[in-house]
Design a protein around this motif. Structure first.
Motif, PDB file in Angstrom:
ATOM      1  N   PHE A  88       0.932  -1.601   0.391  1.00  0.00           N
ATOM      2  CA  PHE A  88      -0.056   0.192   0.172  1.00  0.00           C
ATOM      3  C   PHE A  88       0.986   1.408   0.009  1.00  0.00           C
ATOM      4  CE2 PHE A  88      -3.324  -2.816   2.195  1.00  0.00           C
ATOM      5  CZ  PHE A  88      -4.452  -3.171   0.844  1.00  0.00           C
ATOM      6  N   LEU A 145       0.244  -4.974   5.338  1.00  0.00           N
ATOM      7  CA  LEU A 145       0.601  -4.209   6.536  1.00  0.00           C
ATOM      8  C   LEU A 145       1.405  -3.052   6.490  1.00  0.00           C
ATOM      9  CD1 LEU A 145      -1.872  -7.058   7.493  1.00  0.00           C
ATOM     10  CD2 LEU A 145      -3.187  -4.446   7.402  1.00  0.00           C
ATOM     11  N   ALA A 146       2.583  -3.873   6.533  1.00  0.00           N
ATOM     12  CA  ALA A 146       3.654  -3.494   6.723  1.00  0.00           C
ATOM     13  C   ALA A 146       3.730  -1.534   6.114  1.00  0.00           C
ATOM     14  CB  ALA A 146       5.166  -3.902   6.251  1.00  0.00           C
ATOM     15  N   LEU A 184       0.636  -0.373   5.126  1.00  0.00           N
ATOM     16  CA  LEU A 184       0.246   0.033   5.487  1.00  0.00           C
ATOM     17  C   LEU A 184       0.756   0.914   5.713  1.00  0.00           C
ATOM     18  CD1 LEU A 184      -3.076   0.265   5.224  1.00  0.00           C
ATOM     19  CD2 LEU A 184      -2.992  -0.799   6.907  1.00  0.00           C
ATOM     20  N   ALA A 185       1.053   0.738   7.325  1.00  0.00           N
ATOM     21  CA  ALA A 185       1.671   1.870   8.440  1.00  0.00           C
ATOM     22  C   ALA A 185       3.096   2.561   7.180  1.00  0.00           C
ATOM     23  CB  ALA A 185       2.177   0.574   9.453  1.00  0.00           C
ATOM     24  N   LEU A 186       3.366   2.261   6.280  1.00  0.00           N
ATOM     25  CA  LEU A 186       4.624   3.885   5.853  1.00  0.00           C
ATOM     26  C   LEU A 186       4.122   4.020   6.087  1.00  0.00           C
ATOM     27  CD1 LEU A 186       7.588   3.842   5.034  1.00  0.00           C
ATOM     28  CD2 LEU A 186       6.740   2.669   3.205  1.00  0.00           C
ATOM     29  N   GLN A 203       0.853   4.998   6.557  1.00  0.00           N
ATOM     30  CA  GLN A 203      -0.144   5.999   6.928  1.00  0.00           C
ATOM     31  C   GLN A 203       0.420   7.315   7.714  1.00  0.00           C
ATOM     32  OE1 GLN A 203      -3.052   6.157   6.569  1.00  0.00           O
ATOM     33  NE2 GLN A 203      -4.506   5.980   8.062  1.00  0.00           N
ATOM     34  N   LEU A 204       2.551   6.235   7.815  1.00  0.00           N
ATOM     35  CA  LEU A 204       3.721   7.660   8.998  1.00  0.00           C
ATOM     36  C   LEU A 204       3.752   8.699   8.229  1.00  0.00           C
ATOM     37  CD1 LEU A 204       4.076   6.516  11.490  1.00  0.00           C
ATOM     38  CD2 LEU A 204       6.473   4.708  10.949  1.00  0.00           C
ATOM     39  N   VAL A 262       1.182  11.337   8.619  1.00  0.00           N
ATOM     40  CA  VAL A 262       1.230  11.835   9.878  1.00  0.00           C
ATOM     41  C   VAL A 262       3.195  12.553   9.741  1.00  0.00           C
ATOM     42  CG1 VAL A 262       2.624  11.294  12.002  1.00  0.00           C
ATOM     43  CG2 VAL A 262       0.511   9.986  11.746  1.00  0.00           C
ATOM     44  N   VAL A 263       4.027  12.808   9.438  1.00  0.00           N
ATOM     45  CA  VAL A 263       4.996  13.129   9.096  1.00  0.00           C
ATOM     46  C   VAL A 263       4.646  14.548   8.077  1.00  0.00           C
ATOM     47  CG1 VAL A 263       7.369  13.640   7.809  1.00  0.00           C
ATOM     48  CG2 VAL A 263       6.815  11.361   9.201  1.00  0.00           C
ATOM     49  N   GLU A 273       3.062  16.725  10.346  1.00  0.00           N
ATOM     50  CA  GLU A 273       3.558  17.422  11.700  1.00  0.00           C
ATOM     51  C   GLU A 273       4.918  18.545  11.086  1.00  0.00           C
ATOM     52  OE1 GLU A 273       1.675  17.996  14.011  1.00  0.00           O
ATOM     53  OE2 GLU A 273       0.402  16.462  13.789  1.00  0.00           O
ATOM     54  N   LEU A 301      -5.112   7.347   2.012  1.00  0.00           N
ATOM     55  CA  LEU A 301      -4.949   5.787   2.105  1.00  0.00           C
ATOM     56  C   LEU A 301      -5.885   5.310   1.061  1.00  0.00           C
ATOM     57  CD1 LEU A 301      -3.505   3.698   2.616  1.00  0.00           C
ATOM     58  CD2 LEU A 301      -5.343   3.172   5.318  1.00  0.00           C
ATOM     59  N   GLU A 302      -7.414   6.678   0.976  1.00  0.00           N
ATOM     60  CA  GLU A 302      -7.962   6.562  -0.380  1.00  0.00           C
ATOM     61  C   GLU A 302      -6.800   5.802  -1.140  1.00  0.00           C
ATOM     62  OE1 GLU A 302     -11.059   6.903   0.401  1.00  0.00           O
ATOM     63  OE2 GLU A 302     -10.945   5.732   2.409  1.00  0.00           O
TER      64      GLU A 302
END
Lengths: 308, 273, 294
Positions: free
Chosen positions: A54, A110-111, A113-115, A117-118, A121-122, A125, A234-235
């Motif tokens: 993802f 999933l790994a 996907l986390a990347l 999303q992270l 976040v970055v 922020e 993600l969409e």
């Protein structure tokens, strides 16, 4: 020389189209071409190499943000910024891919996907560097050798990028490398027994397609002349997966069909169902997997066979 | 024999699974161009030996040398690079590719063109691709699948899948082919064809290491036979020596059907001789 | 110290929600090997269900919740029949149902969006809004309600998996599908039941967390990621692992948000970073479980 002539003809026709379209339609056309470019790369990663990731859209975003930040904040000349941006993406892709090759199936998904999303976040922020939730705007494509590429001419740049991506991936797909990728997808044990270095093949496929996504992202940065976090969320990563599966994973024609269909579908559907076209995408996705795993292109093959 | 003649030399090979000694201090050699059979009752350690040689398992102790070079513990793709290619007991063809593409994967280690010359469609890369394709088609004819050259592999029968795996392994220009119970699941007519094919491979100077359960199939075919039981080599010799070897008869006593098979295999070779 | 104890109660409650979602994944992964990412959407549907049954229709809370969970049992069962069983029967690779369930995820979410629009809806509190002090521990009624309900659910799940024949059948199907079929365990039935149970547990998580966050059609995916992270931390092997993973994740999140010198937004990154870290550095639990099939 016959294939070369075909590529040239495609480039001419697709470029000519840009000059026939209004500026609004040029914008739609550019985004369509970029979706096709992304779908071609994702098709190689998912359809050919069998990796469910993802992160493809996140790399598109890293490319877009890096070109803007490197050019307008670090003040690098554009060509240097492109090289540095691609190098950055390759470094990130390698950092993710090398440990991830141990993960099988959906765990890689999933790994990554986390990347992805992270990354959002970055972006949110990142303060002045990324512009936070509002992103970065108010910049223009700098002139190269005194020439400023604008309007339909910028569409031509994207046409060439799309065709270049397509040609590059088609050649790789038909080579020992493409066969090794498919072999790893179908049976990693058998691939290894035939001398394929499974981990290295996966890492190369992931890094290469991620870098291609980043280059497409760099082109995107000057389409809207603004980059902001929601675009790279993600969409769209899901949408890319749906495009490739609904179109027909593993074949370029499938990826193109899926990207064109799902990109244009909302334009057709919005008078009927407003913004709820995602519901249709979900239903199409389930239907494709259950009824026609080869996607639209498989459906086309079946219809043609029946007609013949 | 002198190790310089050996294509594959196994010395003191040992592998444990927990407390179980699956292969214990095993020695044998494979010579160029021969058909060597590795037999034994169920659980004798045949498949473990096979996987140790192919790199799918790491040995606890012992040496494996290919053409004098130590290869024990190397990963499977490095074993394949050294000219040792295998087939799988339960066919593992690449389901998403045509027959000819499957065979071309077998030639993976033969390619020299780099990714840049592929992307640039350089003449060398294109010529190499064409040459490998021609060779793959030749091998498909050799194993008798010419009619199915462009077929979707999912449409092949089990026996055809086995032939495809053999062609795929041949495409790597191996010095040694490892076959894991190739007769399993085949019809009698297919067995005869397979035996002829394996002789044809050996005739091309490629050594064949055959793990087999079916003595009727193996004994007439193998030049030499190594017999395992409980991970230990209990006999080695020609098919005739093995057939009458007391330790082998003992080992198979628990399996009368196999003994009958072995006796019949003896009759059929004598009849043929 | 008081501050820390207060945080401990609220983190435990959050961790319990993650743990329930991890348990929902677990009951489906065990017999089928399928990671159903739609659990977050099921939690979302559960929260909307509580709004409908209790706030709108004004059923008493226990009756309303029972009705919602009964509906979710059917939803889970139906999901398995529609998006999983035909693929398993056709011998498709394991990835096919996982991807089909991603499609179902979008179908669930967009259906709710179509029905309710983009506004958040209040989810009722079972015990009203108030504060409970239990010795040194203090927290909202809802926190204690979540913790109690979760512990009861885990106790039931543990008893089921470890002490009943049916639970052992679930495990048997996971360890060796062919052998399970040989001894007469109906695989398709176990798969359907596991999806039904997964939907009920996920919905329970949704209606427990609902009062604190309100029901919103986009609440599913973050919950799905947090639940999966809890599962990865705890491991698939044991039921208690899901509870442990959920609690660890929630404490890590809330302690960093409270005490770490990071901008508040970065606290959202904690579960993501933990998920990547565990997948990449300690995937042994996961991979051993999957490898057991071969």
């Amino acid at each position: 020389m016959k294939p070369l002539a075909r590529w040239l003809a495609a480039a001419l026709v697709l470029s000519a189209l840009a000059f026939a379209l209004s500026s609004y339609h040029n914008d739609v056309y550019r985004k369509l071409l970029l979706w096709v470019t992304l779908a071609l790369g994702y098709n190689f990663l998912f359809g050919v190499a069998g990796q469910v990731a993802f992160s493809h859209f996140a790399f598109y975003g890293i490319g877009a943000y890096s070109i803007v930040i490197l050019t307008f904040q670090a003040g690098l000349p554009l060509p240097l910024a492109i090289v540095a941006g691609v190098a950055l993406c390759v470094a990130v892709a390698l950092a993710v891919a090398i440990p991830s090759t141990r993960l099988e199936g959906f765990y890689l998904a999933l790994a990554t996907l986390a990347l992805a999303q992270l990354f959002i976040v970055v972006l949110n922020e990142g303060g002045a560097v990324t512009g936070g939730a509002g992103g970065l705007a108010d910049y223009r494509l700098p002139a190269i050798l005194g020439v400023r590429v604008t309007g339909p001419w910028y569409t031509v740049v994207i046409v060439l990028l799309m065709l270049g991506t397509m040609a590059l991936l088609a050649r790789l797909d038909r080579s020992w490398f493409g066969r090794a990728c498919r072999a790893v997808r179908d049976s990693p044990e058998a691939a290894a027994a035939m001398g394929v270095n499974v981990a290295r093949t996966k890492v190369i496929a992931f890094t290469l397609t991620s870098a291609l996504a980043a280059v497409a992202g760099m082109a995107y940065a000057f389409v809207d002349n603004t980059v902001n976090p929601p675009i790279f969320g993600l969409e769209n990563a899901f949408l890319l997966l749906f495009m490739v599966i609904i179109g027909g994973a593993g074949r370029q024609a499938g990826a193109i069909a899926g990207a064109v269909a799902l990109y244009l579908l909302p334009f057709v559907l919005s008078p009927l169902i407003g913004h709820h076209h995602a519901l249709v995408f979900g239903v199409l996705m389930v239907a494709a997997i259950l009824l026609q795993p080869r996607g639209l292109i498989g459906l086309y093959d079946a219809l043609r066979r029946r007609a013949a | 024999m002198r190790s310089a003649d050996a294509l594959l030399e196994v010395r003191g090979l040992t592998r444990r699974f927990g407390g179980l000694l699956a292969v214990a201090d095993l020695d044998f050699t494979v010579r160029p161009g021969e058909i060597l059979g590795l037999i034994g009752p169920n659980g004798a350690g045949k498949s473990t030996t096979f996987n140790l040689i192919a790199g799918a398992l790491r040995p606890d102790a012992g040496e494996i040398r290919a053409g004098g070079e130590p290869v024990a513990g190397l990963p499977p793709h490095e074993i394949a690079r050294r000219g040792i290619l295998r087939t799988f007991q339960h066919n593992r063809v690449f389901a998403g590719m045509s027959v000819v593409e499957n065979v071309m994967v077998g030639a993976h280690t033969r390619f020299r063109a780099g990714l840049w010359s592929i992307v640039g469609a350089r003449a060398g890369a294109r010529a190499e691709e064409a040459a490998v394709r021609a060779r793959a088609e030749e091998l498909i004819g050799f194993v008798g699948l010419a009619e199915w050259r462009e077929a979707d592999v999912t449409t092949l029968s089990f026996g055809q899948g086995r032939l495809l795996e053999i062609a795929r392994a041949m495409a790597g220009d191996p010095r040694l082919i490892l076959l894991d119970e190739p007769a399993a699941g085949l019809a009698p007519a297919e067995l005869d064809r397979l035996a002829a094919l394996l002789r044809g491979i050996a005739a091309r100077g490629i050594a064949v290491l055959l793990i087999e359960h079916d003595m009727r199939f193996l004994l007439p075919l193998a030049g030499r036979v190594v017999v395992l039981n409980f991970g230990v080599k209990i006999a080695e010799g020609s098919a005739d020596e093995i057939r009458h070897h007391p330790a082998v008869i003992d080992a198979y006593l628990g399996d009368p059907a196999a003994l009958v098979d072995a006796a019949r295999a003896g009759e059929s070779t004598h009849a043929a001789a | 110290m008081r501050d820390l104890l207060e945080l401990a109660v609220s983190a435990s409650a959050t961790g319990c929600v993650y743990a329930l979602l991890a348990l929902a994944y677990l009951v489906m992964i065990r017999p089928t090997g399928i990671i159903n990412f739609a659990v977050g959407e099921w939690a979302m549907v559960g929260a909307f269900g509580a709004f409908l049954a209790v706030t709108k229709v004004e059923l008493p809370y226990p009756v309303g919740v029972a009705a919602v969970l009964a509906c979710m049992f059917v939803v889970g069962w139906a999901t398995e029949r529609i998006a999983v069983r035909p693929l398993v029967r056709a011998g498709a690779p394991l990835l096919a149902p996982i991807l089909a369930l991603l499609g179902m995820l979008v179908v669930f979410r967009e259906s709710v969006a179509l029905a309710f629009g983009p506004d958040p809806y209040p989810v009722p509190y079972p015990l009203g809004f108030g504060r409970l002090e239990l010795g040194p521990l203090a927290g909202s009624y809802q926190s204690f309600f979540i913790i109690g309900t979760t512990l009861a659910t885990f106790a039931l799940a543990w008893l089921f998996f470890e002490r009943t024949l049916a639970g052992k059948c679930f495990a048997a199907v996971a360890i060796d599908r062919r052998a399970a079929a040989l001894v007469g365990i109906d695989r398709t039935r176990v798969a359907a039941l596991s999806f039904a149970a997964g939907a009920v547990i996920a919905a329970l998580a949704g209606l427990l967390v609902g009062p604190n966050v309100s029901a919103h059609y986009l609440m599913g995916v973050p919950l799905a990621i947090q639940g999966f992270t809890a599962l990865v931390i705890g491991g698939v092997g044991r039921v208690e692992g899901a509870l442990l993973g959920g609690l660890l994740l929630a404490f890590a999140e809330q302690l960093t948000a409270r005490y770490a010198p990071l901008p508040p937004g970065y606290a959202q990154g904690v579960p993501l970073a933990l998920l990547m870290l565990f997948l990449l550095v300690r995937p042994t639990g996961l991979l051993a479980e999957r490898g057991a099939r071969a």
